[in-house]
Design a protein around this motif. Structure first.
Motif, PDB file in Angstrom:
ATOM      1  N   GLU A  48       5.998  -5.074   0.159  1.00  0.00           N
ATOM      2  CA  GLU A  48       6.399  -5.726   1.404  1.00  0.00           C
ATOM      3  C   GLU A  48       6.704  -4.675   2.474  1.00  0.00           C
ATOM      4  N   ASP A  49       6.218  -4.909   3.665  1.00  0.00           N
ATOM      5  CA  ASP A  49       6.398  -4.045   4.841  1.00  0.00           C
ATOM      6  C   ASP A  49       5.582  -2.755   4.817  1.00  0.00           C
ATOM      7  N   ASP A  50       4.697  -2.572   3.820  1.00  0.00           N
ATOM      8  CA  ASP A  50       3.784  -1.429   3.880  1.00  0.00           C
ATOM      9  C   ASP A  50       2.952  -1.535   5.148  1.00  0.00           C
ATOM     10  N   GLU A  51       2.664  -0.405   5.745  1.00  0.00           N
ATOM     11  CA  GLU A  51       1.849  -0.379   6.959  1.00  0.00           C
ATOM     12  C   GLU A  51       0.383  -0.645   6.610  1.00  0.00           C
ATOM     13  N   ILE A  52      -0.204  -1.605   7.292  1.00  0.00           N
ATOM     14  CA  ILE A  52      -1.631  -1.890   7.154  1.00  0.00           C
ATOM     15  C   ILE A  52      -2.290  -1.406   8.429  1.00  0.00           C
ATOM     16  N   ARG A  53      -3.138  -0.403   8.303  1.00  0.00           N
ATOM     17  CA  ARG A  53      -3.820   0.152   9.481  1.00  0.00           C
ATOM     18  C   ARG A  53      -4.861  -0.814  10.009  1.00  0.00           C
ATOM     19  N   TYR A  54      -5.603  -1.452   9.090  1.00  0.00           N
ATOM     20  CA  TYR A  54      -6.638  -2.400   9.507  1.00  0.00           C
ATOM     21  C   TYR A  54      -6.791  -3.469   8.441  1.00  0.00           C
ATOM     22  N   GLY A  55      -6.860  -4.714   8.866  1.00  0.00           N
ATOM     23  CA  GLY A  55      -7.106  -5.832   7.965  1.00  0.00           C
ATOM     24  C   GLY A  55      -8.163  -6.728   8.585  1.00  0.00           C
ATOM     25  N   ALA A  56      -8.979  -7.353   7.735  1.00  0.00           N
ATOM     26  CA  ALA A  56     -10.030  -8.224   8.270  1.00  0.00           C
ATOM     27  C   ALA A  56     -10.399  -9.313   7.282  1.00  0.00           C
ATOM     28  N   GLN A  81     -14.804 -12.001  10.680  1.00  0.00           N
ATOM     29  CA  GLN A  81     -14.445 -13.271  11.303  1.00  0.00           C
ATOM     30  C   GLN A  81     -13.171 -13.124  12.148  1.00  0.00           C
ATOM     31  N   ARG A  82     -12.207 -12.400  11.597  1.00  0.00           N
ATOM     32  CA  ARG A  82     -10.936 -12.096  12.295  1.00  0.00           C
ATOM     33  C   ARG A  82     -10.485 -10.726  11.817  1.00  0.00           C
ATOM     34  N   ASP A  83      -9.760 -10.015  12.685  1.00  0.00           N
ATOM     35  CA  ASP A  83      -9.220  -8.726  12.240  1.00  0.00           C
ATOM     36  C   ASP A  83      -7.898  -8.424  12.926  1.00  0.00           C
ATOM     37  N   TRP A  84      -7.176  -7.495  12.300  1.00  0.00           N
ATOM     38  CA  TRP A  84      -5.842  -7.115  12.770  1.00  0.00           C
ATOM     39  C   TRP A  84      -5.685  -5.614  12.608  1.00  0.00           C
ATOM     40  N   THR A  85      -4.926  -4.988  13.501  1.00  0.00           N
ATOM     41  CA  THR A  85      -4.613  -3.568  13.370  1.00  0.00           C
ATOM     42  C   THR A  85      -3.107  -3.364  13.406  1.00  0.00           C
ATOM     43  N   ASP A  86      -2.671  -2.350  12.685  1.00  0.00           N
ATOM     44  CA  ASP A  86      -1.252  -1.946  12.672  1.00  0.00           C
ATOM     45  C   ASP A  86      -0.305  -3.111  12.451  1.00  0.00           C
ATOM     46  N   ILE A  87      -0.410  -3.694  11.263  1.00  0.00           N
ATOM     47  CA  ILE A  87       0.469  -4.789  10.866  1.00  0.00           C
ATOM     48  C   ILE A  87       1.215  -4.407   9.585  1.00  0.00           C
ATOM     49  N   ALA A  88       2.157  -5.240   9.158  1.00  0.00           N
ATOM     50  CA  ALA A  88       2.928  -4.969   7.935  1.00  0.00           C
ATOM     51  C   ALA A  88       2.533  -5.955   6.849  1.00  0.00           C
ATOM     52  N   ALA A  89       2.523  -5.472   5.607  1.00  0.00           N
ATOM     53  CA  ALA A  89       2.199  -6.326   4.461  1.00  0.00           C
ATOM     54  C   ALA A  89       3.330  -7.337   4.262  1.00  0.00           C
ATOM     55  N   ALA A  90       2.958  -8.553   3.932  1.00  0.00           N
ATOM     56  CA  ALA A  90       3.925  -9.603   3.669  1.00  0.00           C
ATOM     57  C   ALA A  90       4.370  -9.523   2.205  1.00  0.00           C
ATOM     58  N   ALA A  91       5.445 -10.219   1.905  1.00  0.00           N
ATOM     59  CA  ALA A  91       5.918 -10.294   0.522  1.00  0.00           C
ATOM     60  C   ALA A  91       4.902 -11.041  -0.322  1.00  0.00           C
TER      61      ALA A  91
END
Length: 92
Positions: A48-56, A81-91
């Protein structure tokens, strides 16, 4: 990605080693991919709260043959289809 076949049963996929190809081989499969750029090893579990540099969220196309110098390899194209940058991992 490389294909893995069972040596005991020639021509049959290895049920354990070939799981990634088996999961992605069907066109239209939705896959979520994540990348981190931290001091953690790539094999360390996410927390939880690990930094995710890129998710898609990616939709796969048909596997395509690729030159692999005598090995069996497939490239599986995907469309984001969708992407995200600099987010945190959820529990979990």
């Amino acid at each position: 990605m490389f294909r893995y076949f069972a040596s005991a049963t020639p021509g049959q996929a290895d049920a354990t080693a070939d799981t990634l190809f088996a999961a992605l081989k069907a066109k239209g499969t939705t896959v979520w991919v994540y990348a981190r750029e931290t001091a953690k090893k790539s094999t360390d579990p996410w927390a939880e709260d690990d930094e995710i540099r890129y998710g898609a969220e990616v939709l796969t196309d048909r596997p395509q043959k690729a030159d692999a110098g005598g090995f069996i390899k497939r490239v599986i194209p995907g469309k984001v289809q969708r992407d995200w940058t600099d987010i945190a991992a959820a529990a979990a």
